[in-house]
Enzyme design. Sequence first.
Site, mmCIF file in Angstrom:
data_model
loop_
_atom_site.group_PDB
_atom_site.id
_atom_site.type_symbol
_atom_site.label_atom_id
_atom_site.label_comp_id
_atom_site.label_asym_id
_atom_site.label_seq_id
_atom_site.Cartn_x
_atom_site.Cartn_y
_atom_site.Cartn_z
ATOM 1 N N GLN A 265 0.820 -1.207 0.000
ATOM 2 C CA GLN A 265 0.000 0.000 0.000
ATOM 3 C C GLN A 265 0.853 1.256 0.000
ATOM 4 O O GLN A 265 0.538 2.237 -0.660
ATOM 5 C CB GLN A 265 -0.918 0.022 1.220
ATOM 6 C CG GLN A 265 -2.194 -0.752 1.043
ATOM 7 C CD GLN A 265 -2.982 -0.312 -0.176
ATOM 8 O OE1 GLN A 265 -3.192 -1.096 -1.088
ATOM 9 N NE2 GLN A 265 -3.414 0.921 -0.202
ATOM 10 N N HIS B 146 1.876 3.050 -3.258
ATOM 11 C CA HIS B 146 0.891 3.746 -4.096
ATOM 12 C C HIS B 146 1.240 5.216 -4.295
ATOM 13 O O HIS B 146 1.048 5.768 -5.371
ATOM 14 C CB HIS B 146 -0.508 3.640 -3.489
ATOM 15 C CG HIS B 146 -1.307 2.495 -4.023
ATOM 16 N ND1 HIS B 146 -1.667 2.381 -5.339
ATOM 17 C CD2 HIS B 146 -1.805 1.393 -3.403
ATOM 18 C CE1 HIS B 146 -2.359 1.271 -5.504
ATOM 19 N NE2 HIS B 146 -2.453 0.652 -4.349
ATOM 20 N N GLU C 187 -9.703 1.322 4.349
ATOM 21 C CA GLU C 187 -10.066 0.875 3.000
ATOM 22 C C GLU C 187 -9.823 -0.633 2.884
ATOM 23 O O GLU C 187 -10.688 -1.392 2.457
ATOM 24 C CB GLU C 187 -9.218 1.634 1.973
ATOM 25 C CG GLU C 187 -9.453 1.184 0.545
ATOM 26 C CD GLU C 187 -8.440 1.782 -0.418
ATOM 27 O OE1 GLU C 187 -8.689 1.740 -1.630
ATOM 28 O OE2 GLU C 187 -7.381 2.277 0.041
ATOM 29 N N HIS C 188 -8.608 -1.060 3.226
ATOM 30 C CA HIS C 188 -8.236 -2.479 3.235
ATOM 31 C C HIS C 188 -7.911 -2.891 4.663
ATOM 32 O O HIS C 188 -7.175 -2.183 5.356
ATOM 33 C CB HIS C 188 -7.001 -2.736 2.369
ATOM 34 C CG HIS C 188 -7.115 -2.251 0.955
ATOM 35 N ND1 HIS C 188 -6.616 -1.022 0.550
ATOM 36 C CD2 HIS C 188 -7.650 -2.829 -0.141
ATOM 37 C CE1 HIS C 188 -6.854 -0.872 -0.740
ATOM 38 N NE2 HIS C 188 -7.478 -1.950 -1.183
ATOM 39 N N ASP D 157 -6.825 -6.784 -5.044
ATOM 40 C CA ASP D 157 -6.535 -5.730 -6.014
ATOM 41 C C ASP D 157 -6.626 -6.238 -7.445
ATOM 42 O O ASP D 157 -6.909 -5.469 -8.366
ATOM 43 C CB ASP D 157 -5.127 -5.172 -5.779
ATOM 44 C CG ASP D 157 -5.128 -4.006 -4.800
ATOM 45 O OD1 ASP D 157 -6.220 -3.601 -4.362
ATOM 46 O OD2 ASP D 157 -4.044 -3.507 -4.478
ATOM 47 N N HIS E 272 -53.483 16.084 -1.432
ATOM 48 C CA HIS E 272 -53.091 14.700 -1.209
ATOM 49 C C HIS E 272 -54.285 13.897 -0.655
ATOM 50 O O HIS E 272 -54.560 12.779 -1.099
ATOM 51 C CB HIS E 272 -51.937 14.614 -0.199
ATOM 52 C CG HIS E 272 -50.586 14.877 -0.793
ATOM 53 N ND1 HIS E 272 -50.226 16.085 -1.321
ATOM 54 C CD2 HIS E 272 -49.506 14.049 -0.944
ATOM 55 C CE1 HIS E 272 -48.974 16.019 -1.756
ATOM 56 N NE2 HIS E 272 -48.517 14.791 -1.545
#
Length: 427
Positions: A255, A258, A322-323, A356, A415
């Site tokens: 990670q 990235h 996220e992960h 991934d 209504h």
Amino acid sequence: MRIIKYPKREQWAEIVERPRLDLTKLNATVSSVLADVRQRGDAAVKEYEEKFDKAILTSLAVTEQEMDEAEQAISNDLKDAIILAHHNIKVFHISQRFVGQKIKTQEGVTCWQKSVAIEKVGLYIPGGTAPLFSTVLMLATPAKIAGCKEIVLCTPPNKEGKVNPAILYAARVAGVSKIFKAGGVQAIGAMAYGTESVPKVFKIFGPGNQYVMAAKQQVSLDEVAIDMPAGPSEVCVLADETANAEFVAADLLSQAEHGIDSQVLLITTSESKLEEIHQQVDKQLEVLPRKELASKALENSCYVLVKDYDEMMALTNLYAPEHLVIQTKNYEELAEKVINAGSVFLGSYACESAGDYASGTNHTLPTHGYATAYNGVNLDSYCRKITFQHLTEEGIHHIGHAVELMAEAEQLDAHKNAMTVRIKSLT
């Protein structure tokens, strides 16, 4: 990386804090580019491509000839890998198809839902430091399964005006309709507003840098839907004394590479394992081609030593990663306690890289703590649920008076009358 041992609860908020940048100038730049693309269309997109990607383009559209050339340019081994990944992603997302049922809420009152695909979707695929052809599979495959009529893909070209061949091959395998050479904010604007070449879409998907994310959020305010708000990529790894330190370090670095604004977090119950993992991270970092990027990301990251599994899970759920990788002896038990996470990887062998690329789950996930409220991309992301109801005379008898009373209480006389005239017609 910072090492924090046995933090008190009042320190947790600081531990889970993400890197923050002043976005004032960024948002102003994004707004200016979007306005220009909206006004001048293709001409503006081409100018920004020359300015930002150094590509001089006569046409934005990728041709069939370029698609054929791309297919010839990549190895058969990579083609086979892409086909395998596409198969697994397809199988997993087909399993998510919605099956509606007609429900009788009262005698004479029947309600149901129908799932309808979004007709036009736009996919943004980054092509900068890492051309993410895997994201093509993740976004286009469920769009195709859902039945989206038009799948538009934008991705930045290189200086020669060419798109990465693996991106084009993955797009062909996944069934993308139209591909355009456009990156960054200009690509988001082109898909949101439409240009002479790029069709306007109804929803935009895909990751990107902070400019892309800001552009997606800005166009979502008044023009088009987006998959989710997002920020830089991140992972949280949970480890106890049984964890494989080499595996954990590899997951953290996968990670960190990235980008400089990525973040990794290790939470462990074992001080000796923390030290072992720390040594492994330093060892593996030295041989990484993207060492400089990963090193910067590690500056935003930390190792945390906690007292027990309860603290481990409480801190994890506060972070909402996220992960989430769980390398503990009781990973199945801990998995039941996960409340906030984008995607979870269980046991020693379920590395985040599997998700991934090729396990089948989607890697387009909520970051920056948004996993508290958002899920990752799935088949439903490309669909809308339309509700239907049918009433008979018997249904009017059952719910008609309740409708009248509720409408009257809200002082909405028209209504009430819409039901009253039906009740009177039955007497």
